[in-house]
Enzyme design. Structure first.
Site, mmCIF file in Angstrom:
data_model
loop_
_atom_site.group_PDB
_atom_site.id
_atom_site.type_symbol
_atom_site.label_atom_id
_atom_site.label_comp_id
_atom_site.label_asym_id
_atom_site.label_seq_id
_atom_site.Cartn_x
_atom_site.Cartn_y
_atom_site.Cartn_z
ATOM 1 N N ASN A 199 -10.970 -2.541 -5.322
ATOM 2 C CA ASN A 199 -10.347 -1.623 -6.323
ATOM 3 C C ASN A 199 -10.928 -1.262 -7.396
ATOM 4 O OD1 ASN A 199 -6.985 -2.712 -4.988
ATOM 5 N ND2 ASN A 199 -8.345 -1.092 -4.327
ATOM 6 N N ASP A 256 0.631 -1.282 -0.056
ATOM 7 C CA ASP A 256 0.065 -0.063 -0.053
ATOM 8 C C ASP A 256 0.810 1.226 -0.102
ATOM 9 O OD1 ASP A 256 -2.510 1.357 0.012
ATOM 10 O OD2 ASP A 256 -2.860 1.081 2.244
HETATM 11 C C1 IPE Z 1 -5.423 -2.867 -0.207
HETATM 12 O O1 IPE Z 1 -5.172 -1.465 -0.426
HETATM 13 C C2 IPE Z 1 -5.506 -3.517 -1.476
HETATM 14 C C3 IPE Z 1 -4.047 -3.442 -2.229
HETATM 15 C C4 IPE Z 1 -2.996 -3.160 -1.546
HETATM 16 C C5 IPE Z 1 -4.107 -4.200 -3.323
HETATM 17 P P1 IPE Z 1 -6.207 -0.197 -0.567
HETATM 18 O O2 IPE Z 1 -5.467 1.115 -0.531
HETATM 19 O O3 IPE Z 1 -7.200 -0.451 -1.651
HETATM 20 O O4 IPE Z 1 -7.076 -0.275 0.869
HETATM 21 P P2 IPE Z 1 -8.072 0.693 1.604
HETATM 22 O O5 IPE Z 1 -9.260 0.721 0.754
HETATM 23 O O6 IPE Z 1 -7.325 1.896 1.616
HETATM 24 O O7 IPE Z 1 -8.268 0.070 2.976
HETATM 25 C C1 IPE Z 2 -1.204 0.199 -3.500
HETATM 26 O O1 IPE Z 2 -1.395 1.602 -3.434
HETATM 27 C C2 IPE Z 2 -1.687 -0.173 -4.667
HETATM 28 C C3 IPE Z 2 -3.192 -0.826 -4.896
HETATM 29 C C4 IPE Z 2 -4.232 -0.821 -4.129
HETATM 30 C C5 IPE Z 2 -3.487 -1.563 -6.296
HETATM 31 P P1 IPE Z 2 -2.740 2.563 -3.461
HETATM 32 O O2 IPE Z 2 -2.938 2.955 -4.742
HETATM 33 O O3 IPE Z 2 -3.645 2.107 -2.570
HETATM 34 O O4 IPE Z 2 -1.764 3.851 -2.609
HETATM 35 P P2 IPE Z 2 -2.393 4.910 -1.601
HETATM 36 O O5 IPE Z 2 -3.091 4.216 -0.394
HETATM 37 O O6 IPE Z 2 -3.450 5.537 -2.363
HETATM 38 O O7 IPE Z 2 -1.353 5.766 -1.107
HETATM 39 MG MG MG Z 3 -4.063 2.446 -0.457
#
Ligand code: IPE
Ligand code: IPE
Ligand code: MG
Length: 257
Positions: free
Chosen positions: A80, A32
């Site tokens: 996602n 993340d």
């Molecule tokens: C969790 O990350 C999913 C992945 C790392 C693929 P998100 O960024 O989607 O999680 P939330 O929604 O902030 O909890």
């Molecule tokens: C994790 O990084 C990747 C996926 C969930 C696909 P994020 O895209 O969630 O990054 P933040 O949480 O917005 O920083």
């Molecule tokens: Mg995230």
């Protein structure tokens, strides 16, 4: 004046930095913070995802080198799909590009690639590329790398309930025989052991619908590092912390010795 001492420096291998008798068998990572990493640098989110693929390679190689048997990476959740269309499309394109590019890394390191999640929801190109790499690497035995793609733990559990209900209805099994091992055999993770160490980057301290059943007794490790900044030394640090924990599984400390 005497001679100045000769300082010999040498780089310890990753394995030497750890207690090899206490390695986690299965590490799962919620990767993340790609978006925030990009924002902090004044870049668009997508560039954060692109940079995150480097951390994937680095982590995969490090796990193989350390001797971890199973690594599971949360790459895309069922939730996602609700992101802006362009971001979803870019993530899927990046997946195809990475699979094409990294097949060599997988082969060189004898890593078997597998995937969990509602894979039929992936775009055809991504689905096909994934099948191709799975097939090519299926005989590799050093480590299993599992990508969680369009993965949601609740969706997985709903499927288990549906499948088991049908089996009961059709007299294939009786309701009384349902136990934890039968449930395990119906999960996407049926071929994987329970998670020992769950790592989440970016400072968030939540599970976000990842492997709810499988992390029942995992050690949880949260770091503020954004995923694109996650390097081998951060992984070693997480495993070190894991090795300092006492896993009691409900028993008392005294019972363990
Ligand atoms: C969790 O990350 C999913 C992945 C790392 C693929 P998100 O960024 O989607 O999680 P939330 O929604 O902030 O909890
Ligand atoms: C994790 O990084 C990747 C996926 C969930 C696909 P994020 O895209 O969630 O990054 P933040 O949480 O917005 O920083
Ligand atoms: Mg995230």
């Amino acid at each position: 004046m005497g001679k100045s001492p000769v300082i010999v420096t040498f780089k310890m291998s990753l394995r030497d930095q750890l207690d090899t008798n206490k390695l986690p068998n299965h590490i799962a990572i919620i990767m993340d913070g790609n978006g925030r990493w990009a924002k902090q640098k004044g870049l668009i989110r997508v560039l954060g995802h692109e940079s995150g693929t480097k951390s994937v390679r680095e982590t995969v190689e490090a796990c193989a080198e350390i001797g971890i048997k199973h690594l599971t990476l949360y790459a895309f959740s069922t939730e996602n799909w609700n992101r802006p269309k362009l971001e979803v499309q870019t993530l899927m394109k990046l997946l195809v590009k990475s699979l094409k590019k990294e097949i060599k890394t997988l082969q060189d390191n004898e890593i078997k690639l597998t995937a969990i999640g509602c894979l039929k929801d992936l775009p055809e190109k991504a689905f096909n590329e994934l099948q191709y790499v799975k097939e090519k690497t299926k005989n590799n035995e050093r480590m299993t790398l599992t990508l969680a793609l369009s993965y949601g733990s609740r969706e997985e559990l709903v499927n288990v309930v549906k499948e088991l209900s049908l089996k009961v209805k059709n007299n294939i099994i009786s309701a009384e025989t349902i136990d934890e091992s039968i449930i395990n055999k119906h999960l996407y993770t049926q071929n994987l052991p329970d998670v020992d160490l769950l790592i989440r980057t970016s400072g968030e301290q939540r599970i976000s619908n990842f492997l709810l059943w499988q992390i029942a007794y995992a050690e949880l490790y949260f770091t503020d590092i954004f995923w694109p900044d996650f390097k081998k030394e951060h992984l070693v640090e997480a495993i070190r912390e894991y090795q300092n924990r006492e896993r009691r599984f409900g028993k008392t400390s005294e019972q363990l010795t």
